[in-house]
Every structure is written in C-alpha cells, then in structure tokens.
Scaffold this motif. Sequence first.
Motif, PDB file in Angstrom:
ATOM      1  N   ASP A   5      48.294  36.957  46.855  1.00 23.68           N
ATOM      2  CA  ASP A   5      49.618  37.720  46.380  1.00 23.68           C
ATOM      3  C   ASP A   5      49.285  38.146  44.865  1.00 23.68           C
ATOM      4  O   ASP A   5      49.437  39.122  44.522  1.00 23.68           O
ATOM      5  CB  ASP A   5      50.435  36.443  46.260  1.00 23.68           C
ATOM      6  CG  ASP A   5      51.681  37.110  45.168  1.00 23.68           C
ATOM      7  OD1 ASP A   5      52.369  38.075  45.557  1.00 23.68           O
ATOM      8  OD2 ASP A   5      52.013  36.433  44.322  1.00 23.68           O
ATOM      9  N   ILE A   6      48.296  37.420  44.279  1.00 27.84           N
ATOM     10  CA  ILE A   6      47.919  37.743  42.743  1.00 27.84           C
ATOM     11  C   ILE A   6      47.107  38.844  42.775  1.00 27.84           C
ATOM     12  O   ILE A   6      47.334  39.657  41.744  1.00 27.84           O
ATOM     13  CB  ILE A   6      47.681  36.327  41.977  1.00 27.84           C
ATOM     14  CG1 ILE A   6      47.596  36.708  40.546  1.00 27.84           C
ATOM     15  CG2 ILE A   6      46.194  35.988  42.560  1.00 27.84           C
ATOM     16  CD1 ILE A   6      47.461  35.412  39.870  1.00 27.84           C
ATOM     17  N   LYS A   7      46.058  38.724  43.485  1.00 34.00           N
ATOM     18  CA  LYS A   7      45.296  39.910  43.816  1.00 34.00           C
ATOM     19  C   LYS A   7      46.024  41.308  44.043  1.00 34.00           C
ATOM     20  O   LYS A   7      45.555  42.337  43.338  1.00 34.00           O
ATOM     21  CB  LYS A   7      44.165  39.650  44.517  1.00 34.00           C
ATOM     22  CG  LYS A   7      43.035  38.593  44.275  1.00 34.00           C
ATOM     23  CD  LYS A   7      42.013  38.259  45.076  1.00 34.00           C
ATOM     24  CE  LYS A   7      40.926  37.338  44.556  1.00 34.00           C
ATOM     25  NZ  LYS A   7      39.966  37.044  45.735  1.00 34.00           N
ATOM     26  N   LYS A   8      46.853  41.181  44.861  1.00 37.05           N
ATOM     27  CA  LYS A   8      47.564  42.343  45.402  1.00 37.05           C
ATOM     28  C   LYS A   8      48.346  42.952  44.048  1.00 37.05           C
ATOM     29  O   LYS A   8      48.658  44.306  44.138  1.00 37.05           O
ATOM     30  CB  LYS A   8      48.612  41.945  46.583  1.00 37.05           C
ATOM     31  CG  LYS A   8      49.397  43.152  47.075  1.00 37.05           C
ATOM     32  CD  LYS A   8      50.443  42.756  48.078  1.00 37.05           C
ATOM     33  CE  LYS A   8      51.339  43.866  48.490  1.00 37.05           C
ATOM     34  NZ  LYS A   8      52.188  43.450  49.656  1.00 37.05           N
ATOM     35  N   ARG A   9      48.817  41.967  43.004  1.00 34.74           N
ATOM     36  CA  ARG A   9      49.631  42.575  42.024  1.00 34.74           C
ATOM     37  C   ARG A   9      48.604  42.784  40.742  1.00 34.74           C
ATOM     38  O   ARG A   9      48.962  43.454  39.930  1.00 34.74           O
ATOM     39  CB  ARG A   9      50.496  41.262  41.572  1.00 34.74           C
ATOM     40  CG  ARG A   9      51.486  41.324  42.682  1.00 34.74           C
ATOM     41  CD  ARG A   9      52.613  40.177  42.051  1.00 34.74           C
ATOM     42  NE  ARG A   9      52.088  38.809  42.055  1.00 34.74           N
ATOM     43  CZ  ARG A   9      52.014  38.011  40.847  1.00 34.74           C
ATOM     44  NH1 ARG A   9      52.162  38.702  39.622  1.00 34.74           N
ATOM     45  NH2 ARG A   9      51.774  36.882  41.035  1.00 34.74           N
ATOM     46  N   GLY A  10      47.246  43.087  41.066  1.00 37.28           N
ATOM     47  CA  GLY A  10      46.209  43.062  40.091  1.00 37.28           C
ATOM     48  C   GLY A  10      46.178  42.125  38.979  1.00 37.28           C
ATOM     49  O   GLY A  10      45.967  42.638  37.700  1.00 37.28           O
ATOM     50  N   LYS A  11      46.787  40.843  39.072  1.00 36.65           N
ATOM     51  CA  LYS A  11      46.826  39.805  38.109  1.00 36.65           C
ATOM     52  C   LYS A  11      45.943  38.953  38.293  1.00 36.65           C
ATOM     53  O   LYS A  11      45.267  38.850  39.289  1.00 36.65           O
ATOM     54  CB  LYS A  11      48.231  39.121  38.050  1.00 36.65           C
ATOM     55  CG  LYS A  11      49.424  40.178  37.832  1.00 36.65           C
ATOM     56  CD  LYS A  11      49.373  40.586  36.250  1.00 36.65           C
ATOM     57  CE  LYS A  11      50.609  41.427  36.002  1.00 36.65           C
ATOM     58  NZ  LYS A  11      50.791  41.717  34.495  1.00 36.65           N
ATOM     59  N   TYR A  12      45.594  37.988  37.102  1.00 34.66           N
ATOM     60  CA  TYR A  12      44.610  36.823  37.028  1.00 34.66           C
ATOM     61  C   TYR A  12      45.340  35.850  36.528  1.00 34.66           C
ATOM     62  O   TYR A  12      45.988  35.773  35.253  1.00 34.66           O
ATOM     63  CB  TYR A  12      43.418  37.565  36.440  1.00 34.66           C
ATOM     64  CG  TYR A  12      42.227  36.104  36.414  1.00 34.66           C
ATOM     65  CD1 TYR A  12      41.580  35.944  37.411  1.00 34.66           C
ATOM     66  CD2 TYR A  12      42.385  35.097  35.235  1.00 34.66           C
ATOM     67  CE1 TYR A  12      40.515  35.095  37.333  1.00 34.66           C
ATOM     68  CE2 TYR A  12      41.258  34.291  35.273  1.00 34.66           C
ATOM     69  CZ  TYR A  12      40.483  34.141  36.146  1.00 34.66           C
ATOM     70  OH  TYR A  12      39.379  33.045  36.244  1.00 34.66           O
ATOM     71  N   GLY A  13      45.608  34.479  37.419  1.00 33.89           N
ATOM     72  CA  GLY A  13      46.166  33.510  36.882  1.00 33.89           C
ATOM     73  C   GLY A  13      45.310  32.592  35.791  1.00 33.89           C
ATOM     74  O   GLY A  13      44.104  32.275  36.191  1.00 33.89           O
ATOM     75  N   ILE A  14      45.862  32.356  34.825  1.00 32.27           N
ATOM     76  CA  ILE A  14      45.459  31.230  33.803  1.00 32.27           C
ATOM     77  C   ILE A  14      46.110  30.084  33.672  1.00 32.27           C
ATOM     78  O   ILE A  14      47.203  30.157  33.341  1.00 32.27           O
ATOM     79  CB  ILE A  14      44.786  32.198  32.428  1.00 32.27           C
ATOM     80  CG1 ILE A  14      43.852  33.227  33.061  1.00 32.27           C
ATOM     81  CG2 ILE A  14      44.348  31.161  31.439  1.00 32.27           C
ATOM     82  CD1 ILE A  14      43.674  34.562  31.667  1.00 32.27           C
ATOM     83  N   SER A  15      45.229  28.875  33.450  1.00 35.17           N
ATOM     84  CA  SER A  15      46.129  27.623  33.099  1.00 35.17           C
ATOM     85  C   SER A  15      45.327  26.721  32.525  1.00 35.17           C
ATOM     86  O   SER A  15      43.904  26.757  32.580  1.00 35.17           O
ATOM     87  CB  SER A  15      46.490  27.002  34.487  1.00 35.17           C
ATOM     88  OG  SER A  15      45.514  26.760  35.409  1.00 35.17           O
ATOM     89  N   PHE A  16      45.754  26.168  31.398  1.00 36.86           N
ATOM     90  CA  PHE A  16      45.091  25.153  30.486  1.00 36.86           C
ATOM     91  C   PHE A  16      46.038  23.607  30.424  1.00 36.86           C
ATOM     92  O   PHE A  16      47.111  23.800  30.477  1.00 36.86           O
ATOM     93  CB  PHE A  16      45.167  25.672  29.130  1.00 36.86           C
ATOM     94  CG  PHE A  16      44.530  26.847  28.958  1.00 36.86           C
ATOM     95  CD1 PHE A  16      43.027  26.965  29.321  1.00 36.86           C
ATOM     96  CD2 PHE A  16      45.022  28.074  28.585  1.00 36.86           C
ATOM     97  CE1 PHE A  16      42.211  27.923  29.194  1.00 36.86           C
ATOM     98  CE2 PHE A  16      44.075  29.377  28.491  1.00 36.86           C
ATOM     99  CZ  PHE A  16      42.825  29.233  28.983  1.00 36.86           C
ATOM    100  N   LEU A  17      45.354  22.795  30.409  1.00 36.87           N
ATOM    101  CA  LEU A  17      45.836  21.506  30.002  1.00 36.87           C
ATOM    102  C   LEU A  17      45.848  21.276  28.623  1.00 36.87           C
ATOM    103  O   LEU A  17      44.833  21.158  28.090  1.00 36.87           O
ATOM    104  CB  LEU A  17      44.980  20.396  30.814  1.00 36.87           C
ATOM    105  CG  LEU A  17      45.300  18.892  30.678  1.00 36.87           C
ATOM    106  CD1 LEU A  17      46.930  18.496  31.158  1.00 36.87           C
ATOM    107  CD2 LEU A  17      44.433  18.107  31.091  1.00 36.87           C
ATOM    108  N   ALA A  18      47.093  20.575  28.195  1.00 33.85           N
ATOM    109  CA  ALA A  18      47.337  19.858  26.755  1.00 33.85           C
ATOM    110  C   ALA A  18      46.636  18.698  26.849  1.00 33.85           C
ATOM    111  O   ALA A  18      47.305  17.745  27.239  1.00 33.85           O
ATOM    112  CB  ALA A  18      48.624  19.977  26.295  1.00 33.85           C
ATOM    113  N   ARG A  19      45.344  18.508  26.666  1.00 29.09           N
ATOM    114  CA  ARG A  19      44.600  17.329  26.872  1.00 29.09           C
ATOM    115  C   ARG A  19      44.975  16.075  25.833  1.00 29.09           C
ATOM    116  O   ARG A  19      45.429  16.564  24.672  1.00 29.09           O
ATOM    117  CB  ARG A  19      43.281  17.439  26.554  1.00 29.09           C
ATOM    118  CG  ARG A  19      42.329  18.626  27.419  1.00 29.09           C
ATOM    119  CD  ARG A  19      40.919  18.527  27.545  1.00 29.09           C
ATOM    120  NE  ARG A  19      40.361  17.241  27.108  1.00 29.09           N
ATOM    121  CZ  ARG A  19      39.077  16.880  26.665  1.00 29.09           C
ATOM    122  NH1 ARG A  19      38.209  18.029  26.298  1.00 29.09           N
ATOM    123  NH2 ARG A  19      38.721  15.770  26.953  1.00 29.09           N
ATOM    124  N   THR A  20      44.942  15.041  26.536  1.00 28.92           N
ATOM    125  CA  THR A  20      45.447  13.968  26.148  1.00 28.92           C
ATOM    126  C   THR A  20      44.240  13.205  25.350  1.00 28.92           C
ATOM    127  O   THR A  20      43.085  13.005  26.029  1.00 28.92           O
ATOM    128  CB  THR A  20      45.981  12.958  26.846  1.00 28.92           C
ATOM    129  OG1 THR A  20      47.119  13.454  27.423  1.00 28.92           O
ATOM    130  CG2 THR A  20      46.411  11.445  26.237  1.00 28.92           C
TER     131      THR A  20
END
Length: 281
Positions: A231-246
Amino acid sequence: MSLKNTMYLLAGVAVLSTGHMAEARDPFGGLKSAVKKVKKEKKRVDDAVEVIDRVTGTSSSGFSNRGSTSNSPRTAKRTPTRTDYKMGMPSANLTSQTKCTGLALSDVTIGNLGEYTFQQGFSKEKRTGFINRKPGKVSKSCIITPGLQSGEVVYFEVNRAQYKALDKGNDFEWQCVRSDNPGAGVTDYWTWNSDQYLGDSHMKLHCGNDQGVTNCATGSNSSRASAYSADIKKRGKYGISFLARTTGKFRGPTEKLYCQYYNKRTGQSLVGFEYMSASGR
C-alpha cells in the motif's frame, strides 16, 4: 537460554546427582526424595528470579518484539502509574536551531507499541501493533506537536524518492539536548539511528480490532506486513517512526528533551520534536 531456565537446569543437575546415590539404597525412596528437592529448589529459583526482576526492572524470561529503552528494541508499554505531562510547542530558542529539509511530513500519528485484541466470530486473539493512535501536527515545516510522553511512538510518511535522495549513506543521526540547557550539548540517550522503529505488521492491525482502526488487514503478521508494504509503495511514500526513549524506569525525576533527526552532510533536519523522558535517577 534465559537466566531462569539456566538456574532451573543447575538445580536439577544437583538434585538428580543426589537422587542417584539414594537410588542405590532405595529406588523409590531416592525418586521421591529427588522430586521433593527439585520442587524446593524450583521455589528458591523462582524467588531469586523475582528479586532479580524487581531490581533490574526486566524479565529474566527474555525480551519481546520491537521497542526498547536501550539500543536493542523491545516492546514499549504504557505504565498506568506514570504521570503524563502537558506538552505543547517547543520554545523558539530550540526550534530556531533546527533547519528543516523542507520535505513534507504527512499522516503524523502518535501512539504506543503494545498489545491489542481482535475478534473473529466468538474467537478473541491478541497481537502486537501500533495502538492508542492520535493525530499529531506539523509546525514550521518539520516540528511535530504536541510533544511526546516517555515511551510513545511517532509515525509519519514522506515522499520515498525525495527522502532517499537526501541520504548518501549514513548521513542522518539523532541529536537530543536537554530543553532547559541546550548549550550543554547532545545527550547520549540516542545511539540507535534507524528510521523505522515500528514493523510493517504493527501498522496494519488485524481487522475487527479493539482500537477502531479500519485501515486494516487480515491473516498472519507476514501477510498484514505485506499488505502495508504494498500500500505505501503504491502511494510513493516511506513510513518513518521513532520511539521517545525512556532513560530509565517510570519514576522521577523527569526532564524534557528536544531532538532532531539531523543530516550531517546538508546541515538540515528531517524532523524535530520535544518529549518528556523519565530519567530513573
């Protein structure tokens, strides 16, 4: 092998050795004695492991999935006794030091990595995924608001081709400073420089989930991950995610950190945000 299982094994070897000597005199008596001693040693091991877990704040039975307060991610779960702090826009003396790449951030979402339940007929099952989702906003081109609570995860999407063009190879790195003393320089909290904390299956929750997420899929973790990736490749997007580290257990004192995902080659940052970290000191 986990610490707990290793302790069980050592206890069992010692007891079985004693049992063999007793068996020469009375086969059944030796067996009964060995069983009693194994049960006694098991209780002692359980007590010891419980103490270790309380002191270290970990589980001696091993780690689970992604998400961590260290460089090796493990599942991050919200703690009900933790206080959530009001987070707004970082101060201008912090955001003014972040030069944005100009790459648009879309579908900004804040939540947690944790367990959810889905139902198929009468059957209820649990999976791990991106839960407690709420929308975030982008200010000044790349500053995400509101800030994150300790242990929360931020997800957003960018244009795949444009983002890949910015990185010639390990150009990006995390930089975090204490919000009340940015002049002291970067902290050492962030050393894991991956741009994807969440896995593909975490994004595509199983349909019928208790989170109310309708952009979902069915089947195994692998099949749902494939659905997200396609789905995300079809939309030409790249998903990024980060953790607010403890930086420690969920106990005070706490401090605000301001972080940016910085490109060493261009001097610009893809994203910046503030978060409340529990230091555990």
